[in-house]
Design an enzyme around this catalytic site. Sequence first.
Site, PDB file in Angstrom:
ATOM      1  N   GLY A   1      77.063  42.022  45.216  1.00 40.76           N
ATOM      2  CA  GLY A   1      77.638  42.023  46.559  1.00 40.76           C
ATOM      3  C   GLY A   1      76.679  42.663  47.538  1.00 40.76           C
ATOM      4  O   GLY A   1      75.467  42.676  47.319  1.00 40.76           O
ATOM      5  N   CYS A   2      77.216  43.224  48.587  1.00 38.78           N
ATOM      6  CA  CYS A   2      76.389  43.868  49.610  1.00 38.78           C
ATOM      7  C   CYS A   2      75.482  44.907  48.973  1.00 38.78           C
ATOM      8  O   CYS A   2      75.939  45.786  48.244  1.00 38.78           O
ATOM      9  CB  CYS A   2      77.284  44.516  50.655  1.00 38.78           C
ATOM     10  SG  CYS A   2      76.381  45.465  51.889  1.00 38.78           S
ATOM     11  N   PHE A   3      74.201  44.805  49.253  1.00 43.73           N
ATOM     12  CA  PHE A   3      73.246  45.691  48.586  1.00 43.73           C
ATOM     13  C   PHE A   3      73.309  47.139  49.038  1.00 43.73           C
ATOM     14  O   PHE A   3      72.812  48.030  48.361  1.00 43.73           O
ATOM     15  CB  PHE A   3      71.825  45.162  48.636  1.00 43.73           C
ATOM     16  CG  PHE A   3      71.276  44.708  49.967  1.00 43.73           C
ATOM     17  CD1 PHE A   3      71.767  45.131  51.186  1.00 43.73           C
ATOM     18  CD2 PHE A   3      70.209  43.827  49.978  1.00 43.73           C
ATOM     19  CE1 PHE A   3      71.222  44.711  52.392  1.00 43.73           C
ATOM     20  CE2 PHE A   3      69.638  43.391  51.174  1.00 43.73           C
ATOM     21  CZ  PHE A   3      70.161  43.838  52.386  1.00 43.73           C
TER      22      PHE A   3
END
Length: 158
Positions: free
Chosen positions: A9-11
């Site tokens: 997902g969002c890093f």
Amino acid sequence: MKTIVVAGGCFWGVEAYMSQIGGIFETKVGYANGKKNNPSYDEVCVGNTGHAEACLITYDEMKVTLEKILNKFWGIIDPTVTNRQGNDIGNQYRSGIYYKDEKDLDIILKTKKETQSRFDKPIVTEVQPLHCFYNAEDYHQKYLQKNPGGYCHINLDN
């Protein structure tokens, strides 16, 4: 020092979580295993570069094992969903483990098999050799450190 790249997902959240683990020397966020050289965040967000938002982890294997790092990783993602983690939806938010050292594959597959036993649905997390990794723009590096109230789908207290 060794490296492994994980996508979940969002890093921002993956990087913030992984940077808390003892024995991890450095984390960098970036774009992994796509088809465009040196993509920008905007290009990756469109979804046609093939890159995953990812976190490159450099660790001291004398202080932390790959198995421990991966077990922590499996605990912060839902490995049974495709192209999504939390509220983040799109190909760039797929989950993945990308390795440089072929010897790491046995450990990756072992932890994947152990994790699968906790789920009824099959794990869809990619496991592939790392073909490319491009650092994300500076403002993404250590984003949640610089922006403590920033969005994160991961419980950083796990």
